[in-house]
Design a protein around this motif. Structure first.
Motif, short mmCIF file in Angstrom:
data_model
loop_
_atom_site.label_atom_id
_atom_site.label_comp_id
_atom_site.label_asym_id
_atom_site.label_seq_id
_atom_site.Cartn_x
_atom_site.Cartn_y
_atom_site.Cartn_z
N MET A 59 3.32 -4.22 -21.67
CA MET A 59 2.68 -3.37 -20.17
C MET A 59 3.48 -2.65 -19.51
N LYS A 60 2.95 -1.32 -19.29
CA LYS A 60 3.74 -0.37 -18.15
C LYS A 60 3.88 -0.86 -16.84
N ARG A 61 4.89 -0.43 -16.22
CA ARG A 61 5.09 -0.99 -14.84
C ARG A 61 4.23 -0.09 -14.01
N ALA A 62 3.45 -0.83 -13.29
CA ALA A 62 2.39 -0.33 -12.32
C ALA A 62 2.63 -0.70 -10.55
N VAL A 63 2.60 0.23 -10.10
CA VAL A 63 2.77 0.01 -8.52
C VAL A 63 1.44 0.66 -7.82
N ALA A 64 0.86 -0.32 -7.02
CA ALA A 64 -0.05 -0.04 -6.01
C ALA A 64 0.16 0.46 -4.90
N ILE A 65 -0.60 1.81 -4.61
CA ILE A 65 -0.21 2.14 -3.34
C ILE A 65 -1.72 2.39 -2.47
N ILE A 66 -1.82 1.79 -1.37
CA ILE A 66 -2.96 1.86 -0.21
C ILE A 66 -2.75 2.91 0.77
N PRO A 67 -3.54 4.18 0.63
CA PRO A 67 -3.41 4.76 2.10
C PRO A 67 -4.28 3.98 3.12
N ALA A 68 -3.82 4.34 4.41
CA ALA A 68 -4.58 3.57 5.42
C ALA A 68 -4.39 4.41 6.66
N ARG A 69 -5.08 5.46 7.11
CA ARG A 69 -4.77 6.28 8.32
C ARG A 69 -5.02 5.55 9.53
N GLY A 70 -4.56 5.78 10.65
CA GLY A 70 -4.91 5.15 11.98
C GLY A 70 -6.03 5.63 12.49
N GLY A 71 -6.52 6.52 12.14
CA GLY A 71 -7.83 7.26 12.93
C GLY A 71 -8.89 6.92 11.96
N SER A 72 -10.01 6.67 12.78
CA SER A 72 -11.23 6.51 11.88
C SER A 72 -12.41 6.55 12.95
N LYS A 73 -13.25 7.36 12.60
CA LYS A 73 -14.37 7.91 13.45
C LYS A 73 -15.64 7.03 13.40
N GLY A 74 -15.89 6.72 12.09
CA GLY A 74 -17.03 5.86 11.97
C GLY A 74 -16.95 4.43 12.33
N ILE A 75 -15.71 3.73 12.25
CA ILE A 75 -15.37 2.34 12.83
C ILE A 75 -14.08 2.16 13.21
N PRO A 76 -14.16 2.47 14.74
CA PRO A 76 -12.60 2.61 15.31
C PRO A 76 -11.99 1.33 14.97
N GLY A 77 -10.40 1.73 14.90
CA GLY A 77 -9.51 0.59 14.19
C GLY A 77 -9.83 -0.09 12.89
N LYS A 78 -10.74 0.61 11.93
CA LYS A 78 -11.21 0.23 10.75
C LYS A 78 -10.16 -0.88 9.86
N ASN A 79 -9.24 -0.20 9.67
CA ASN A 79 -8.11 -0.65 8.76
C ASN A 79 -7.51 -2.00 9.14
N VAL A 80 -7.33 -2.23 10.41
CA VAL A 80 -7.08 -3.66 10.86
C VAL A 80 -8.04 -4.43 11.61
N LYS A 81 -9.22 -3.96 11.72
CA LYS A 81 -10.40 -4.80 12.22
C LYS A 81 -10.61 -6.00 11.41
N PRO A 82 -10.82 -7.34 11.78
CA PRO A 82 -11.11 -8.43 11.25
C PRO A 82 -12.15 -8.42 10.29
N PHE A 83 -12.22 -8.60 9.06
CA PHE A 83 -13.07 -8.80 7.90
C PHE A 83 -13.10 -10.34 7.39
N LEU A 84 -13.93 -10.95 7.70
CA LEU A 84 -14.01 -12.45 7.16
C LEU A 84 -12.77 -13.24 7.90
N GLY A 85 -12.45 -12.56 9.28
CA GLY A 85 -11.39 -13.14 9.84
C GLY A 85 -10.05 -12.72 9.70
N GLU A 86 -9.80 -11.88 8.75
CA GLU A 86 -8.49 -11.32 8.48
C GLU A 86 -8.60 -9.41 8.63
N PRO A 87 -7.39 -8.88 8.91
CA PRO A 87 -7.52 -7.51 8.82
C PRO A 87 -7.97 -7.03 7.42
#
Length: 232
Positions: free
Chosen positions: A1-29
């Protein structure tokens, strides 16, 4: 198995849902769900979160991700996800000897470790440059001509309506998971290059998380499917 690294981009600005990336979904960010799925995937060795927002990075670190502060010049509305990925690849030592970059979207919080592993392993098995998640779709798509006339895109409206089982299989890119051969991605600078392989996720939801209504629908769907809210 080749080594794989996951990268998750998460900008701070969100027009559709403000604060989306840290907004609680099912109780967690929201971003916590993507991090947890990636950390639990057998094919992923490290998880890196790229953001221009220190608050997002603080949350990501609490859930076990390595963090990269994204420069302002690649953090605006016009900045591409690819720019964030390339910056993270060059900024973190975890990416130095990785052969595969697993690009994950935190706006797909129902992504599972098994789905990540399926995309990565399928890409390796088929010697893909890019392997990416798709779902089968059955919609009749239309374009609207300048005069208002409807034009069938994936069907001929002048013929009797076909049954679903009589139509060619068609698939929609989910945007949730991409497994990219690192060396080719760095050279191409975009997620699709060389041999691209769609990987069908039979049970993936088709709800895109773009508006508050989408958020409510996806959260309700998750609960209906047995995902319990996190209580602390």
């Amino acid at each position: 198995m080749k080594r794989a690294v996951a990268i998750i981009p998460a900008r701070g600005g969100s027009k559709g849902i403000p604060g989306k990336n840290v907004k609680p979904f099912l109780g967690e960010p929201l971003i916590a769900h993507a991090i947890r799925a990636a950390l639990a995937a057998e094919t992923v060795s490290d998880v890196v979160v790229s953001s221009d927002d220190p608050g997002i990075l603080d949350v990501a670190a609490r859930y076990g991700a390595t963090c990269v502060l994204r420069p302002a010049e690649i953090a605006g509305d016009e900045a591409s996800s690819e720019a964030a990925l390339l910056h993270a690849v060059g900024a973190r030592r975890e990416c130095e000897d990785a052969e595969t970059i697993v690009f994950l979207q935190c706006t797909s919080p129902l992504t599972t470790p098994d789905e990540i592993d399926l995309v990565v392993r399928t890409g390796e098995r088929l010697a893909a440059d890019t392997a990416f998640s798709v779902v089968e779709v059955h919609a009749f798509l239309w374009e609207i001509a300048p005069d208002g006339t409807g034009i069938g895109v994936n069907h001929d409206a002048s013929k009797p309506r076909q049954r679903r089982q009589d139509r060619p299989e068609q698939f929609r890119e989910t945007g949730a998971i991409y497994a990219l051969r690192k060396s080719g991605f760095i050279e191409a600078g975009q997620r699709f290059f060389g041999k691209s392989v769609p990987v069908v996720l039979p049970d993936a939801t088709e709800i895109d998380l773009d508006t508050p209504r989408d958020w409510l629908a996806l959260e309700a769907f998750a609960v209906a499917c047995g995902r319990k809210p996190h209580l602390g």
